[in-house]
Design an enzyme around this catalytic site. Structure first.
Site, short mmCIF file in Angstrom:
data_model
loop_
_atom_site.label_atom_id
_atom_site.label_comp_id
_atom_site.label_asym_id
_atom_site.label_seq_id
_atom_site.Cartn_x
_atom_site.Cartn_y
_atom_site.Cartn_z
N GLY A 16 9.67 8.16 14.96
CA GLY A 16 8.71 7.27 15.61
C GLY A 16 7.31 7.81 15.79
O GLY A 16 6.58 7.35 16.67
N MET A 94 14.49 2.46 8.07
CA MET A 94 15.21 2.90 6.88
C MET A 94 16.24 1.88 6.42
O MET A 94 17.41 2.18 6.25
CB MET A 94 15.92 4.24 7.16
CG MET A 94 14.96 5.36 7.50
SD MET A 94 13.79 5.68 6.18
CE MET A 94 14.88 6.52 5.02
N ILE A 96 16.47 -1.64 3.71
CA ILE A 96 15.74 -2.57 2.83
C ILE A 96 15.90 -3.98 3.38
O ILE A 96 17.00 -4.38 3.78
CB ILE A 96 16.27 -2.44 1.39
CG1 ILE A 96 15.87 -1.07 0.84
CG2 ILE A 96 15.73 -3.55 0.50
CD1 ILE A 96 16.48 -0.71 -0.48
N HIS A 113 4.22 4.28 3.61
CA HIS A 113 5.08 5.05 2.70
C HIS A 113 4.39 6.39 2.38
O HIS A 113 3.18 6.41 2.13
CB HIS A 113 5.31 4.25 1.41
CG HIS A 113 6.22 4.96 0.46
ND1 HIS A 113 7.59 5.01 0.65
CD2 HIS A 113 5.96 5.67 -0.66
CE1 HIS A 113 8.12 5.73 -0.32
NE2 HIS A 113 7.16 6.13 -1.13
N GLN A 177 -2.19 12.10 7.92
CA GLN A 177 -2.99 11.00 7.38
C GLN A 177 -2.35 9.65 7.70
O GLN A 177 -3.05 8.66 7.92
CB GLN A 177 -3.18 11.15 5.86
CG GLN A 177 -3.93 12.39 5.46
CD GLN A 177 -5.31 12.45 6.11
OE1 GLN A 177 -6.05 11.48 6.13
NE2 GLN A 177 -5.64 13.59 6.69
C1 GRF Z 1 7.05 8.40 7.50
O1 GRF Z 1 6.86 9.46 6.61
C2 GRF Z 1 6.79 7.09 6.80
O2 GRF Z 1 5.82 7.16 5.80
C3 GRF Z 1 8.14 6.79 6.18
O3 GRF Z 1 9.08 7.24 7.12
C4 GRF Z 1 8.51 8.27 7.93
C5 GRF Z 1 8.62 7.80 9.33
O4 GRF Z 1 8.21 8.77 10.25
N1 GRF Z 1 8.27 5.38 5.85
P1 GRF Z 1 8.07 8.40 11.78
O5 GRF Z 1 9.46 7.88 12.23
O6 GRF Z 1 7.02 7.36 11.95
O7 GRF Z 1 7.75 9.68 12.47
#
Ligand code: GRF
Length: 205
Positions: A16, A94, A96, A113, A177
């Site tokens: 998160g 996570m 689809i 992403h 970033q």
């Molecule tokens: C991030 O690297 C995002 O790009 C990918 O999943 C990860 C999520 O990280 N989709 P977080 O749970 O927001 O720390």
């Protein structure tokens, strides 16, 4: 009367940190928005704790409690519609999403992403960038369509890849970033600066 706030729902599964970046931007007034609901498909995800800490409404929806994806997503759709949200933000979600869900919020779902799409869609994007010897990688915010990580690109940030990088060091550089470009992309949308045109996103002046 205060002006109507742009309403977000954030879907999470894990740490998160992107949810946190959105919360922080709202708190700093960089984003004139509110998070109406955080939905997690993973119980006890750290993201849920972050949401609780900030007094946000959190909903855990267990995909395993439903016979198939459609029935799970129907509940997801109902929950989101009940909050009349303007934008659905996937932040490390996570799972689809199926056609029903995407159609229900067409043009109003975005994702972040950890690669420069269209390179390395799907899982383990940072690892695959390293394996390919890419010299640069980064992150992408995009609208969500039925292609995995394939919708119109909103914004990207580039980071270098160094010879001594490993997955952890590269992921960390990219994540920094992500936390900048995700709230910025949301701001562009709420300010009405974006139009989807086929595969592309047009940035209106
Ligand atoms: C991030 O690297 C995002 O790009 C990918 O999943 C990860 C999520 O990280 N989709 P977080 O749970 O927001 O720390």
């Amino acid at each position: 009367m205060s002006p109507k706030k742009f309403k977000l729902v954030v879907l999470v599964s894990g740490r998160g940190s992107n949810l946190q970046a959105i919360i922080d931007s709202i708190k700093k007034n960089d984003l004139q928005a509110e998070i109406s609901l955080v939905i997690s498909n993973v119980n006890h995800a750290y993201a849920m704790e972050r949401a609780h800490e900030h007094g946000l409404e959190v909903f855990f929806l267990n995909p395993k409690s439903y016979p198939d994806r459609n029935s799970y997503e129907n509940i997801l759709i109902e929950e989101i519609l009940s909050k009349s949200v303007d934008l659905v933000c996937l932040a490390g979600y996570m799972q689809i999403l199926g056609k029903n869900f995407i159609d229900a919020f067409s043009g109003r779902i975005i994702n972040i992403h950890p690669s420069l799409l269209p390179a390395f869609p799907g899982l383990n994007a940072q690892k695959r960038a390293l394996e390919h010897g890419a010299r640069f990688s980064g992150c992408t915010v995009h609208f969500v369509n039925e292609e995995v990580d394939g919708g119109p690109i909103i914004s990207q940030a580039v980071v270098p890849i160094f010879d001594d990088d490993n997955e952890a060091s590269l992921s960390e550089r990219i994540l920094e970033q992500e936390h900048i470009i995700y709230p910025e992309a949301i701001r562009l949308i709420l300010e009405g600066k974006l139009t989807i045109s086929g595969r592309r996103t047009i940035h209106n002046k």
